[in-house]
Design a protein around this motif. Structure first.
Motif, PDB file in Angstrom:
ATOM      1  N   ILE A 110      11.226   5.639  -0.766  1.00  0.00           N
ATOM      2  CA  ILE A 110      10.186   4.784  -1.349  1.00  0.00           C
ATOM      3  C   ILE A 110       8.929   5.622  -1.493  1.00  0.00           C
ATOM      4  N   ASN A 111       8.643   6.035  -2.728  1.00  0.00           N
ATOM      5  CA  ASN A 111       7.503   6.929  -2.914  1.00  0.00           C
ATOM      6  C   ASN A 111       7.124   7.014  -4.396  1.00  0.00           C
ATOM      7  N   ALA A 112       5.995   7.625  -4.653  1.00  0.00           N
ATOM      8  CA  ALA A 112       5.559   7.917  -6.019  1.00  0.00           C
ATOM      9  C   ALA A 112       4.742   9.200  -5.973  1.00  0.00           C
ATOM     10  N   PHE A 113       4.713   9.921  -7.083  1.00  0.00           N
ATOM     11  CA  PHE A 113       4.061  11.232  -7.100  1.00  0.00           C
ATOM     12  C   PHE A 113       3.256  11.402  -8.390  1.00  0.00           C
ATOM     13  N   ALA A 114       2.263  12.289  -8.308  1.00  0.00           N
ATOM     14  CA  ALA A 114       1.516  12.676  -9.504  1.00  0.00           C
ATOM     15  C   ALA A 114       1.440  14.191  -9.544  1.00  0.00           C
ATOM     16  N   ALA A 115       1.330  14.730 -10.736  1.00  0.00           N
ATOM     17  CA  ALA A 115       1.092  16.163 -10.907  1.00  0.00           C
ATOM     18  C   ALA A 115      -0.011  16.323 -11.945  1.00  0.00           C
ATOM     19  N   PRO A 116      -0.805  17.377 -11.842  1.00  0.00           N
ATOM     20  CA  PRO A 116      -1.939  17.556 -12.750  1.00  0.00           C
ATOM     21  C   PRO A 116      -1.532  17.460 -14.224  1.00  0.00           C
ATOM     22  N   GLY A 117      -2.446  17.000 -15.044  1.00  0.00           N
ATOM     23  CA  GLY A 117      -2.218  17.006 -16.481  1.00  0.00           C
ATOM     24  C   GLY A 117      -1.523  15.774 -17.023  1.00  0.00           C
ATOM     25  N   GLY A 118      -1.212  14.780 -16.172  1.00  0.00           N
ATOM     26  CA  GLY A 118      -0.651  13.527 -16.697  1.00  0.00           C
ATOM     27  C   GLY A 118       0.793  13.244 -16.347  1.00  0.00           C
ATOM     28  N   PHE A 119       1.328  13.863 -15.313  1.00  0.00           N
ATOM     29  CA  PHE A 119       2.723  13.618 -14.912  1.00  0.00           C
ATOM     30  C   PHE A 119       2.774  12.641 -13.731  1.00  0.00           C
ATOM     31  N   VAL A 120       3.503  11.527 -13.918  1.00  0.00           N
ATOM     32  CA  VAL A 120       3.578  10.494 -12.878  1.00  0.00           C
ATOM     33  C   VAL A 120       5.042  10.114 -12.645  1.00  0.00           C
ATOM     34  N   PHE A 121       5.423  10.024 -11.380  1.00  0.00           N
ATOM     35  CA  PHE A 121       6.809   9.674 -11.035  1.00  0.00           C
ATOM     36  C   PHE A 121       6.830   8.552 -10.004  1.00  0.00           C
ATOM     37  N   ILE A 122       7.817   7.664 -10.176  1.00  0.00           N
ATOM     38  CA  ILE A 122       8.074   6.633  -9.173  1.00  0.00           C
ATOM     39  C   ILE A 122       9.549   6.743  -8.819  1.00  0.00           C
ATOM     40  N   THR A 123       9.889   6.599  -7.555  1.00  0.00           N
ATOM     41  CA  THR A 123      11.311   6.663  -7.194  1.00  0.00           C
ATOM     42  C   THR A 123      11.985   5.328  -7.488  1.00  0.00           C
ATOM     43  N   SER A 124      13.292   5.390  -7.716  1.00  0.00           N
ATOM     44  CA  SER A 124      14.031   4.139  -7.948  1.00  0.00           C
ATOM     45  C   SER A 124      13.987   3.279  -6.689  1.00  0.00           C
ATOM     46  N   GLY A 125      13.894   3.930  -5.516  1.00  0.00           N
ATOM     47  CA  GLY A 125      13.790   3.189  -4.254  1.00  0.00           C
ATOM     48  C   GLY A 125      12.509   2.378  -4.181  1.00  0.00           C
ATOM     49  N   MET A 126      11.423   2.918  -4.698  1.00  0.00           N
ATOM     50  CA  MET A 126      10.148   2.173  -4.740  1.00  0.00           C
ATOM     51  C   MET A 126      10.239   1.045  -5.760  1.00  0.00           C
TER      52      MET A 126
END
Lengths: 292, 193
Positions: A110-126
């Motif tokens: 259960i997590n989510a992440f960001a990376a510089p420049g506009g990259f955003v991720f959410i896990t399927s678990g979240m």
């Protein structure tokens, strides 16, 4: 040219000299052949002076590391839905013109992440824990705020300040791909790319400082309201997270890198009072139709 | 010959019954799903058990200016019925026993009673059922962790970046998506303004 001051002239001459020297004398820093890279047209840049294009390139590198842990969830409809929600939020943020990209990572964590420049991720678990579109938007708004406020980039700059000059140099993802797929003699590139990968790994394991996380919560809940969603879905999310056993392994990295949900709820008290009059949308049905 | 003929008819009969069973099953499942869609349209984290973290005012309306309806003691268990803005309409066992009306408490003073996290696969209906009744779906997804060890062992995957890029939507598409959902950008005062 007439307006250039003496120090500016010196700086220009020094820059030209360094560029020529790199190309002609095969300048090496550690194991890295900077002259060779510059000569081959590879973009080399410094962490202390990064423009938007370079910010995006660095975000690509970091995203490639995240996607190296777990790939994207193989469902086009779900990924496009998340992109639509994210892009709508991003258009209401302070940096609408970044090349925003959103993805669902196939992980039970259960997590989510960001990376510089506009990259955003959410896990399927979240995503699995959420009940409506506003809650999805809340997760994405938090990560978008990290990017608009350049939290990761600032953390990298701070790290670069503490490290040797080699640590402040980066390479674009495309150059990395071109050269790691190339002949075996390009060992320098691999060494270099390994350093970049290592830096991303360290940053995602260590996490940002708590002040950045609290700030992303404040900006996130406001962005949610500004985009027409029910801002209090942000609180719903934190309450759901707080209700899951803290020792659940699915939350291990989230808890290691973030303040606890209870601490985050407490820090949002003032914002909740300020946004009390907000009446946004939850969009339960649209969410259920896609994430079913 | 007759027994062979009988066997044939029996097979046809079984096949027909099986097909009929499938049709009926689909009708029942689809009806249930449609009913569930209708239900979850109305709710937001409702029908949960929770408790208040400190002594909390119970109000007759979801507003600090509202008349008091009493209070809920610290750690007292509550039933959350619905949310309006930053307020939960709740009832407690104590209140119910006394026949008193329910009331509103600030959502910030509430924590949900610990529940098992939802597991399963997205896009196969598992979330759908669990969103309704909080039961765990039966589909097992296996552990696909994302922890410190996984990060340390990760190698950059550039092919996945191309796939990520393939899912990008235009700003125009996002605006239409917002319009379809009746989302409107609000002019609230935020720092980036």
């Amino acid at each position: 040219m007439k307006n250039l001051t003496c120090p500016a002239y010196l700086l220009l001459i020094l820059s030209c000299f360094l560029f020529v020297a790199c190309q002609s004398t095969s300048l090496k820093i550690g194991n890295l052949d900077v002259g060779k890279l510059v000569g081959q047209g590879v973009k080399v840049f410094n962490a202390h002076n990064i423009d938007q294009e370079q910010e995006v390139q660095f975000g690509e590198n970091m995203s490639a590391v995240l996607l190296g842990v777990r790939p994207l969830y193989e469902n086009k409809d779900i990924n496009i839905y998340v992109n639509n929600v994210g892009m709508w939020l991003a258009q209401n943020s302070s940096r609408p013109n970044l090349p925003w990209q959103f993805g669902v990572i196939n992980s039970s964590a259960i997590n989510a992440f960001a990376a510089p420049g506009g990259f955003v991720f959410i896990t399927s678990g979240m995503l699995m824990q959420l009940e409506n579109e506003a809650q999805l938007a809340a997760v994405l708004a938090h990560e978008i705020s990290h990017i608009t406020e350049q939290h990761h980039l600032n953390a990298i700059k701070e790290e670069a300040s503490r490290s040797a000059v080699t640590e402040s140099l980066f390479i674009s993802a495309q150059a990395y791909q071109d050269n790691t797929n190339g002949s075996s003699k390009e060992q320098e590139y691999r060494t270099w790319a390994k350093k970049v990968t290592g830096m991303a790994q360290e940053l995602y394991i260590k996490g940002l400082n708590k002040e950045d996380e609290f700030m992303a919560d404040v900006f996130g809940i406001r962005l949610l309201a500004k985009s027409g969603y029910d801002a209090f879905a942000y609180i719903d999310n934190l309450q759901v997270l707080a209700s899951i056993a803290a020792d659940d392994s699915a939350l291990a990295l989230l808890y290691k890198t973030h303040p606890t949900p209870t601490q985050r709820l407490e820090s949002l008290t003032e914002q909740v009072d300020k946004l009390a009059g907000n009446e946004g949308l939850l969009l339960n049905k649209r969410f259920a139709q896609v994430i079913k | 010959m007759m027994s062979l003929f009988g066997c044939y008819h029996l097979k046809v009969f079984i096949k027909a019954m099986f097909a009929l069973g499938l049709v009926l099953f689909n009708i029942v499942v689809n009806s249930c799903l449609a009913f569930e869609v209708k239900l979850i349209e109305e709710v937001a984290n409702t029908s949960r058990l929770g408790q208040v973290i400190k002594k909390t005012d119970l109000l007759k309306q979801p507003s600090y200016q509202s008349e008091s309806a009493g209070y809920v003691a610290a750690k007292e268990k509550i039933n959350i019925q619905k949310r309006k803005s930053a307020w939960y309409l709740i009832s407690t066992e104590n209140i119910a026993q006394k026949g008193q009306v329910t009331g509103w408490v600030s959502m910030l003073n509430v924590r949900f009673i610990a529940t098992a996290k939802r597991e399963g696969e997205l896009g196969v209906g598992s979330l759908f059922s669990s969103a309704i009744n909080d039961s765990l779906p039966t589909v097992s997804s296996g552990v696909r962790g994302f922890d410190e060890k996984d990060l340390k062992n990760a190698k950059a995957d550039l092919k996945q970046l191309l796939l990520l890029n393939a899912y990008v939507v235009s700003t125009g598409a996002a605006a239409r998506f917002a319009q379809q959902g009746k989302l409107q950008a609000n002019k609230i005062k935020v720092k980036e303004d």
